[in-house]
Write an enzyme that holds these catalytic residues in place. Sequence first.
Site, PDB file in Angstrom:
ATOM      1  N   HIS A   1       0.829  -1.215   0.000  1.00  0.00           N
ATOM      2  CA  HIS A   1       0.000   0.000   0.000  1.00  0.00           C
ATOM      3  C   HIS A   1       0.864   1.266   0.000  1.00  0.00           C
ATOM      4  CE1 HIS A   1      -3.404  -2.636   0.963  1.00  0.00           C
ATOM      5  NE2 HIS A   1      -2.611  -3.182   1.865  1.00  0.00           N
TER       6      HIS A   1
ATOM      7  N   SER B   1      14.512  20.236 -17.615  1.00  0.00           N
ATOM      8  CA  SER B   1      13.366  21.105 -17.879  1.00  0.00           C
ATOM      9  C   SER B   1      13.779  22.234 -18.809  1.00  0.00           C
ATOM     10  CB  SER B   1      12.841  21.675 -16.563  1.00  0.00           C
ATOM     11  OG  SER B   1      11.948  22.742 -16.793  1.00  0.00           O
TER      12      SER B   1
END
Length: 492
Positions: A158, A279
């Site tokens: 999880h 970027s």
Amino acid sequence: MRSDQIRQGRLSGERSGDLEHFLASMDADRWIAKADLLVDMAHLLGLRRQKIIDEAPARALMAALLDLYDHGLPEEAFDERFEDVHAGKEAYLIDRVGEDFGGRLHMGRSRNDEVATCIRMRLKEEIIALVQSLADLRRTLIETAAVHTETVMPGFTHLQHAQPTTLAHYLLAYEQAFSRDTARLREAYARVDISPLGSAAFASTGFPLDRDYTARLLGFARPAGNSMDAVAARDFAIEVLSDAAVCMTTASRLCEELVLWSTAFVGFVRLDDAYCSSSSIMPQKKNPDVAEIMRAKAGSVAGSLTAAITITKGLPMSYNRDLQELTPHLWRGVEAARQSIPLLSGMIGSAAFDTERMGAEAGRGFSTATELADVLVREYGLAFRTAHRIVGRAVRHGSLDLATLEDAAREAAGISVVEQGMTQEKIDSVLDPRHAVAVRSIVGGPAPAAVAVQLAEQKGLLARDTAWAEETRTALLGAFEDLILESRRLAA
């Protein structure tokens, strides 16, 4: 070059460019152009062997086919007015040697069995290449795991800290999954390795073809047993796409974790710059773009599988033109897998794992609580559910020290663990992540001894699969070489 010779008998009228483009399969046919030439050669050798075609046209046709094989199909063979490369190539041959010779190659054959044979031939090559790429990836995972048998790290369920494991145990989990992907592809190969050639449109032919002979020339295990099934079946393509989709799903899961692990707030791995981008505006960025694109490729392969199933599900026997639309999905799906797996191998092999960071996180989030509960069972005789409740209550109170554990035991079970001999020293040793890993030494566990067994077993499977790929590839290439040799003898 002439117009489509296949239309000249039954049909009339000219088609618009848009209509020709709609019907054409030329982009997908580029995948099978070389295979189509081999199929022509094998079929021609079969015709000559059975004395269905005379020597003069056979020699002229074979000389033309060998020239195309040596120098490649001319671009005009891919002109969309011919619908497919089979018709374009036939038109080229007729222009070159005349219709009396060139028009004889199609005896006992349809485009239906021709294209089905070409697809299977090309797909066999793709399966072998993908198995070889998977072998390289598995080798990388095994070699990396062998270095990290004692690198303790947190395991997650999880996306939360669950129990300590090792990096080796983690990597071998993925290796086992890719090993099963390999097994599925090998099994699929046997079902692809069947020759449709000689099935003609669907009801075979009245010409006395030797289908065993042409199957052997093309490197197939045997001819298809039912001519209708031979041209109509695409379950082999769906099966390979399914295998590729399963494989890419596993690859996507691994990529997802590499993306998470490479973030600043996890920091388990540093990916090599070659597999990252920056970027356009933020100069500090190092983005795991290869892993992200690979996740998307997994979706594309799943989409190809879905399209192939949907195209096929409503088709009656036997051949329907809808199947033409399935083929591009097949090539897109296998190409995405074939491109991705080598990149994933390189990404793993060049990655730098931060073992100190992994070790520091291994015991966080009460990840060794299960081992404490197990000790209460093994050494103090408690029922597991009682021990589970006691430790869970202690975690709720925020600590697993002796005082908190004692309070939890009295609250949850009305007993005293101190009176039963539990000490702080015992708790400290039990909660050490390395201890939690070491005691899990049964088959399949993360303990170094258990991982050593897994490494040995997977190395054995890898060696077997690597040998299969090499032997199968060698046999296939050998069949093609023999086919070309026989073709040159006929043309001489």
